[in-house]
Design an enzyme around this catalytic site. Structure first.
Site, PDB file in Angstrom:
ATOM      1  N   HIS A 210      68.019-105.143  -5.285  1.00  0.00           N
ATOM      2  CA  HIS A 210      67.245-104.700  -4.117  1.00  0.00           C
ATOM      3  C   HIS A 210      66.791-105.846  -3.227  1.00  0.00           C
ATOM      4  O   HIS A 210      66.318-105.615  -2.109  1.00  0.00           O
ATOM      5  CB  HIS A 210      66.063-103.819  -4.551  1.00  0.00           C
TER       6      HIS A 210
ATOM      7  N   TRP B 130      65.069-118.287  -0.388  1.00  0.00           N
ATOM      8  CA  TRP B 130      65.528-118.956  -1.597  1.00  0.00           C
ATOM      9  C   TRP B 130      65.597-120.463  -1.395  1.00  0.00           C
ATOM     10  O   TRP B 130      65.292-121.233  -2.313  1.00  0.00           O
ATOM     11  CB  TRP B 130      66.875-118.393  -2.048  1.00  0.00           C
TER      12      TRP B 130
ATOM     13  N   GLY C 199      65.613-115.120 -13.996  1.00  0.00           N
ATOM     14  CA  GLY C 199      64.362-115.869 -13.876  1.00  0.00           C
ATOM     15  C   GLY C 199      64.160-116.835 -15.018  1.00  0.00           C
ATOM     16  O   GLY C 199      65.068-117.578 -15.405  1.00  0.00           O
TER      17      GLY C 199
ATOM     18  N   PHE D 116      74.457-116.588  -8.490  1.00  0.00           N
ATOM     19  CA  PHE D 116      75.186-115.423  -9.006  1.00  0.00           C
ATOM     20  C   PHE D 116      76.225-114.904  -8.016  1.00  0.00           C
ATOM     21  O   PHE D 116      76.884-113.907  -8.274  1.00  0.00           O
ATOM     22  CB  PHE D 116      74.261-114.298  -9.458  1.00  0.00           C
TER      23      PHE D 116
END
Length: 349
Positions: free
Chosen positions: A257, A145, A190, A239
């Site tokens: 996942h 990320w 997204g 988040f």
């Protein structure tokens, strides 16, 4: 001395026998050749005709001899066809690599985009198996990320790939009874592909898009181009931090996942906190029980990329309970994904 089939030590014949057994699961040459063909856009450049390799090399900016060797291998493997010596054409499998094909295969295999980079992360698989840790950082120098956040082009490629499969977005829109829902919060949504589908389907619906700041800005532009921005709020944040409160449904699609159990529980707990006593949390993710080979591959892929894992319905029941959610129902979406309908435990008191 050259070893032949007739040599008494049998080394050559033993090698061939072993190769016939292991070649289908060890060959790296053909998979990379397919990815190079996708990256170069060869299907598009052929435009449905049989093209001399010299002309195709000119169109693709490649070396004609090397390109011929690549295409000859692929033709032997059933991808592209060599109509006559030195003239190659698209066949059924090669047509799947066209830009704009609904499968999105060219984008997923392009070595210059996230799909191709994701596959190259598997060059660090030995590290993952030895340590249990993601390989992405060892291959690309930063956790996935952070890498995407500091490489805007690759981050945009990731967002585009996540939003590219229209049938999967439609699958999520159709999977749940959204009637009576007035405000949807898409957590890790997204660039807003799912929200766009929901907002188009219900002109009275409002939405909030939650994702990292750069992604949310791309989502804002996407929804503005669709004329939907006015009914959507935007929260550029992690988040793992407290989420915007007040939504009727907090939907988490193909996010959980990506993460190990501790992180997955925290994401779901944040959703439960924000949903409060009157909201719901809907998790949509890849199916855990349908195809054993697909499940095994995806679970290894998630570990290599970010330490995530695939989960069965029982696995999800365990982490939702730990996150403070009551699992009210589990069912499959039209395309066979897993949908978990959850309510915060506080709403049952």
């Amino acid at each position: 001395m050259t070893v032949t089939e007739d040599d008494h030590d049998g080394r050559s014949s033993a090698w061939h026998a072993a190769w016939e057994v292991l070649a289908p699961v060890t060959d790296l040459v053909t998979p990379m050749a397919v990815r190079v063909a996708a990256s170069l856009g060869l299907t598009d450049l052929m435009a449905g005709d049989a093209v001399p390799v010299e002309e195709l090399a000119r169109r693709s900016g490649t070396d004609a001899d090397a390109l011929a060797r690549l295409l000859r291998l692929l033709a032997c493997r059933g991808v592209f066809t060599e109509r006559e010596p030195g003239r190659f054409a698209v066949n059924g499998p090669a047509a799947l690599l066209a830009s704009g094909h609904p499968s999105g295969m060219r984008e997923r295999l392009d070595l210059g985009g996230f799909g191709g980079q994701m596959d190259l992360a598997f060059t660090g698989l030995l590290h993952t198996v030895r340590t249990g840790q993601p390989a992405w950082e060892t291959v690309f120098g930063a956790p996935i990320w952070r890498y995407l956040a500091t490489n805007p082009q690759m981050g945009a490629s990731f967002d585009a790939m996540m939003a590219s499969v229209a049938d999967e977005v439609a699958d999520a829109v159709q999977a749940y009874d959204w009637s009576g829902v007035r405000h949807v919060v898409d957590v890790g949504g997204g660039t807003g592909a799912l929200l766009a589908g929901l907002l188009r389907a219900d002109p009275d619906l409002r939405a909030t898009l939650v994702d990292l700041p750069d992604t949310v800005e791309r989502g804002r532009r996407h929804l503005a181009e669709s004329g939907l921005e006015a009914r959507c709020e935007f929260a550029g944040q992690s988040f793992f931090d407290p989420l915007p409160a007040g939504g009727d449904v907090y939907v988490v699609r193909r996010v959980v996942h990506d993460w190990g159990d501790d992180e997955a529980v925290l994401i779901l707990r944040r959703c439960a906190e924000a949903a409060g006593p009157h909201g719901r949390v809907v998790v949509i993710d890849t199916p855990g029980d349908a195809d054993a080979a697909m499940f095994a591959e995806m679970s290894l892929r998630m570990l290599v990329l970010n330490g995530g894992r695939e989960r069965t319905a029982d696995d999800y029941a365990a982490i939702t309970a730990e996150a403070g959610l009551h699992l009210a129902g589990v069912r499959s979406t039209p395309l066979g994904h897993l949908l978990l309908d959850c309510v915060p435990l506080v709403s049952r008191s």
